[in-house]
Write a protein that holds these residues in place. Sequence first.
Motif, mmCIF file in Angstrom:
data_model
loop_
_atom_site.group_PDB
_atom_site.id
_atom_site.type_symbol
_atom_site.label_atom_id
_atom_site.label_comp_id
_atom_site.label_asym_id
_atom_site.label_seq_id
_atom_site.Cartn_x
_atom_site.Cartn_y
_atom_site.Cartn_z
ATOM 1 N N CYS A 134 -10.090 -4.213 -3.345
ATOM 2 C CA CYS A 134 -9.002 -4.758 -4.152
ATOM 3 C C CYS A 134 -7.650 -4.612 -3.465
ATOM 4 O O CYS A 134 -6.614 -4.701 -4.115
ATOM 5 C CB CYS A 134 -8.979 -4.101 -5.530
ATOM 6 S SG CYS A 134 -8.523 -2.352 -5.511
ATOM 7 N N ARG A 135 -7.658 -4.407 -2.174
ATOM 8 C CA ARG A 135 -6.402 -4.313 -1.427
ATOM 9 C C ARG A 135 -5.681 -5.661 -1.476
ATOM 10 O O ARG A 135 -6.287 -6.717 -1.297
ATOM 11 C CB ARG A 135 -6.696 -3.916 0.021
ATOM 12 C CG ARG A 135 -5.443 -3.647 0.847
ATOM 13 C CD ARG A 135 -5.806 -3.031 2.190
ATOM 14 N NE ARG A 135 -6.495 -3.949 3.070
ATOM 15 C CZ ARG A 135 -7.792 -3.883 3.372
ATOM 16 N NH1 ARG A 135 -8.553 -2.953 2.847
ATOM 17 N NH2 ARG A 135 -8.341 -4.751 4.189
ATOM 18 N N LEU A 136 -4.391 -5.628 -1.721
ATOM 19 C CA LEU A 136 -3.614 -6.858 -1.758
ATOM 20 C C LEU A 136 -2.192 -6.578 -1.293
ATOM 21 O O LEU A 136 -1.777 -5.420 -1.191
ATOM 22 C CB LEU A 136 -3.597 -7.457 -3.157
ATOM 23 C CG LEU A 136 -2.785 -6.768 -4.262
ATOM 24 C CD1 LEU A 136 -2.427 -7.777 -5.350
ATOM 25 C CD2 LEU A 136 -3.576 -5.617 -4.893
ATOM 26 N N SER A 137 -1.495 -7.648 -1.003
ATOM 27 C CA SER A 137 -0.114 -7.537 -0.543
ATOM 28 C C SER A 137 0.824 -7.928 -1.682
ATOM 29 O O SER A 137 0.717 -9.024 -2.242
ATOM 30 C CB SER A 137 0.120 -8.453 0.664
ATOM 31 O OG SER A 137 1.481 -8.416 1.069
ATOM 32 N N VAL A 138 1.725 -7.028 -2.028
ATOM 33 C CA VAL A 138 2.713 -7.273 -3.082
ATOM 34 C C VAL A 138 4.092 -7.014 -2.500
ATOM 35 O O VAL A 138 4.441 -5.885 -2.167
ATOM 36 C CB VAL A 138 2.471 -6.356 -4.301
ATOM 37 C CG1 VAL A 138 3.495 -6.672 -5.399
ATOM 38 C CG2 VAL A 138 1.062 -6.505 -4.827
ATOM 39 N N GLY A 139 4.854 -8.065 -2.328
ATOM 40 C CA GLY A 139 6.177 -7.924 -1.730
ATOM 41 C C GLY A 139 6.110 -7.393 -0.312
ATOM 42 O O GLY A 139 7.012 -6.664 0.120
ATOM 43 N N GLY A 140 5.019 -7.721 0.399
ATOM 44 C CA GLY A 140 4.862 -7.271 1.778
ATOM 45 C C GLY A 140 4.297 -5.878 1.911
ATOM 46 O O GLY A 140 4.060 -5.399 3.024
ATOM 47 N N GLN A 141 4.039 -5.197 0.802
ATOM 48 C CA GLN A 141 3.468 -3.858 0.827
ATOM 49 C C GLN A 141 2.010 -3.889 0.385
ATOM 50 O O GLN A 141 1.622 -4.684 -0.469
ATOM 51 C CB GLN A 141 4.254 -2.916 -0.098
ATOM 52 C CG GLN A 141 5.694 -2.705 0.323
ATOM 53 C CD GLN A 141 6.401 -1.696 -0.575
ATOM 54 O OE1 GLN A 141 5.972 -1.444 -1.690
ATOM 55 N NE2 GLN A 141 7.483 -1.119 -0.076
ATOM 56 N N THR A 142 1.200 -3.027 0.981
ATOM 57 C CA THR A 142 -0.212 -2.955 0.616
ATOM 58 C C THR A 142 -0.388 -2.150 -0.664
ATOM 59 O O THR A 142 0.104 -1.026 -0.785
ATOM 60 C CB THR A 142 -1.036 -2.312 1.741
ATOM 61 O OG1 THR A 142 -0.935 -3.133 2.920
ATOM 62 C CG2 THR A 142 -2.503 -2.187 1.342
ATOM 63 N N LYS A 143 -1.098 -2.741 -1.617
ATOM 64 C CA LYS A 143 -1.397 -2.082 -2.890
ATOM 65 C C LYS A 143 -2.888 -2.200 -3.166
ATOM 66 O O LYS A 143 -3.584 -3.034 -2.586
ATOM 67 C CB LYS A 143 -0.620 -2.743 -4.038
ATOM 68 C CG LYS A 143 0.897 -2.711 -3.879
ATOM 69 C CD LYS A 143 1.471 -1.318 -4.064
ATOM 70 C CE LYS A 143 2.988 -1.337 -4.003
ATOM 71 N NZ LYS A 143 3.583 0.019 -4.192
ATOM 72 N N PHE A 144 -3.368 -1.347 -4.071
ATOM 73 C CA PHE A 144 -4.752 -1.415 -4.516
ATOM 74 C C PHE A 144 -4.750 -1.688 -6.016
ATOM 75 O O PHE A 144 -4.156 -0.924 -6.791
ATOM 76 C CB PHE A 144 -5.497 -0.119 -4.199
ATOM 77 C CG PHE A 144 -5.691 0.110 -2.724
ATOM 78 C CD1 PHE A 144 -6.834 -0.334 -2.083
ATOM 79 C CD2 PHE A 144 -4.703 0.741 -1.971
ATOM 80 C CE1 PHE A 144 -7.002 -0.146 -0.721
ATOM 81 C CE2 PHE A 144 -4.862 0.935 -0.615
ATOM 82 C CZ PHE A 144 -6.024 0.490 0.015
ATOM 83 N N ALA A 145 -5.412 -2.773 -6.418
ATOM 84 C CA ALA A 145 -5.346 -3.208 -7.806
ATOM 85 C C ALA A 145 -5.818 -2.140 -8.778
ATOM 86 O O ALA A 145 -5.244 -1.983 -9.857
ATOM 87 C CB ALA A 145 -6.177 -4.482 -7.996
ATOM 88 N N CYS A 146 -6.838 -1.372 -8.405
ATOM 89 C CA CYS A 146 -7.431 -0.441 -9.367
ATOM 90 C C CYS A 146 -6.604 0.827 -9.580
ATOM 91 O O CYS A 146 -6.670 1.411 -10.661
ATOM 92 C CB CYS A 146 -8.849 -0.080 -8.949
ATOM 93 S SG CYS A 146 -8.969 0.667 -7.332
ATOM 94 N N VAL A 147 -5.832 1.255 -8.603
ATOM 95 C CA VAL A 147 -5.054 2.491 -8.754
ATOM 96 C C VAL A 147 -3.553 2.246 -8.851
ATOM 97 O O VAL A 147 -2.828 3.029 -9.475
ATOM 98 C CB VAL A 147 -5.352 3.493 -7.611
ATOM 99 C CG1 VAL A 147 -6.774 4.000 -7.710
ATOM 100 C CG2 VAL A 147 -5.086 2.884 -6.253
ATOM 101 N N ASP A 148 -3.058 1.180 -8.240
ATOM 102 C CA ASP A 148 -1.637 0.844 -8.320
ATOM 103 C C ASP A 148 -1.365 -0.163 -9.429
ATOM 104 O O ASP A 148 -0.211 -0.414 -9.768
ATOM 105 C CB ASP A 148 -1.146 0.263 -6.985
ATOM 106 C CG ASP A 148 -1.245 1.252 -5.851
ATOM 107 O OD1 ASP A 148 -0.892 2.425 -6.069
ATOM 108 O OD2 ASP A 148 -1.701 0.866 -4.758
ATOM 109 N N GLY A 149 -2.396 -0.760 -9.975
ATOM 110 C CA GLY A 149 -2.290 -1.784 -11.006
ATOM 111 C C GLY A 149 -3.175 -1.458 -12.188
ATOM 112 O O GLY A 149 -3.248 -0.302 -12.571
ATOM 113 N N PRO A 150 -3.828 -2.456 -12.780
ATOM 114 C CA PRO A 150 -4.066 -3.781 -12.189
ATOM 115 C C PRO A 150 -2.928 -4.790 -12.329
ATOM 116 O O PRO A 150 -3.045 -5.901 -11.831
ATOM 117 C CB PRO A 150 -5.308 -4.266 -12.952
ATOM 118 C CG PRO A 150 -5.223 -3.605 -14.273
ATOM 119 C CD PRO A 150 -4.621 -2.252 -14.020
ATOM 120 N N GLU A 151 -1.822 -4.420 -13.000
ATOM 121 C CA GLU A 151 -0.756 -5.387 -13.204
ATOM 122 C C GLU A 151 0.329 -5.259 -12.140
ATOM 123 O O GLU A 151 0.711 -4.148 -11.761
ATOM 124 C CB GLU A 151 -0.153 -5.203 -14.601
ATOM 125 C CG GLU A 151 -1.139 -5.502 -15.715
ATOM 126 C CD GLU A 151 -0.534 -5.440 -17.089
ATOM 127 O OE1 GLU A 151 -1.207 -5.850 -18.047
ATOM 128 O OE2 GLU A 151 0.628 -4.982 -17.227
#
Length: 291
Positions: free
Chosen positions: A235-252
Motif C-alpha cells: 500500500c505504499r503511495l506517494s502523497v505530496g512527493g512523500q512516501t506513505k503507507f495507506a494502512c498505517v499513515d491513512g487510509p485517508e
Amino acid sequence: MKDLYKILRKENLAEGIYSFDIAANDVAKKAQPGQFIILIVDENGERIPLTICDTNLDEGSVNIVVQGLGVSTKKLFAMEEGDYLADFLGPLGLPSKFVEADLEDLKKKKFLLVAGGLGTAPLMPQAKWLRENGIAFDVILGARNKDLVILEDRFRDLADELLICTDDGSYGLHGLVTDGIDYMIEKGKTYDQCISIGPMIMMKFVCLKTKGLNIPTIVSMNPIMVDGTGMCGACRLSVGGQTKFACVDGPEFDGHQVDFDQAMTRMTQYKAQEDQKHHEYCDLGGGMNLE
C-alpha cells in the motif's frame, strides 16, 4: 463476548455485494470514522482489509459490506448466519481528521460526500458522525445502474440532500459522480470540504474536479491495502512527493496530493497470484466460477 466473531446477520444488498454484522464488541466500542478491520475467514485464509460501515454498541457488533472479487471474499459469501470467522482485528488505521477538529469550526462548514460503488459503505460512518454533530452535508452516490445502488434509504435519512448518479441513466442523474458535482454546483451549492471514497479511477477524477473548484478533498486509499500492517509494502503511495503507507499513515489522505497513477499501477502487482488462486479454488471444488 461469548459469540466472538459470529456472523449475526447476512444480507444481499445487490448482485455480488453482501452486508455482514459481526459480533466484535471491542472493535465496535473503539471504532471511529475512517478506520478499518482485518478479517480472516478460516485458519487458511488470507488477511482482508475492509473499511467499517457501521457499529452497534448495544449488541457489540460491526457492520461490513463486501464485494465478491477474490477467493477469500467468495469463501466469506459461502458462510451463513451463525458461522464464525477465524479472526476479526481492529480498529486499524487513523480516524478521519475531522473527528479531532474543532467542532464549532466544523459547524460553519458544508461538506460534500461523494461515493462510487462499494465506496458507499465506508462513507456511512462519516455521514453518521457529521449528522450526530450537527454538521451540514450533501451526498452523491454513483453506481453502474439502479440495481447496484446500495444504502440509499440510510443516506437519504442522514444527508441534507442526496443525489444518485448511474452510468446508464437507469436511476437518478444520468452520468458519473463528477457530473453530479457539476449538477450541485450549477444549482448554486458551495462546499468547504469534500470526502470521496470509491474505485481508484473515480477518486482520481473527483479530485481533478474538486481541485478545479478549489474544494479540499479527502480520499480513502483502502483499495490498495493487502496486509494491513505496513509490513508488506503493497500500500505504499506517494502523497505530496512523500512516501506513505495507506494502512498505517491513512487510509485517508489529501486527495489533491495523491499520485493516483502510481497507486493504480501498484494495485495490479498481485493480479497473477490472484488469478492462480482463482483457478486453484475452482479445481478444488470451490463451486464458483471466479473468472
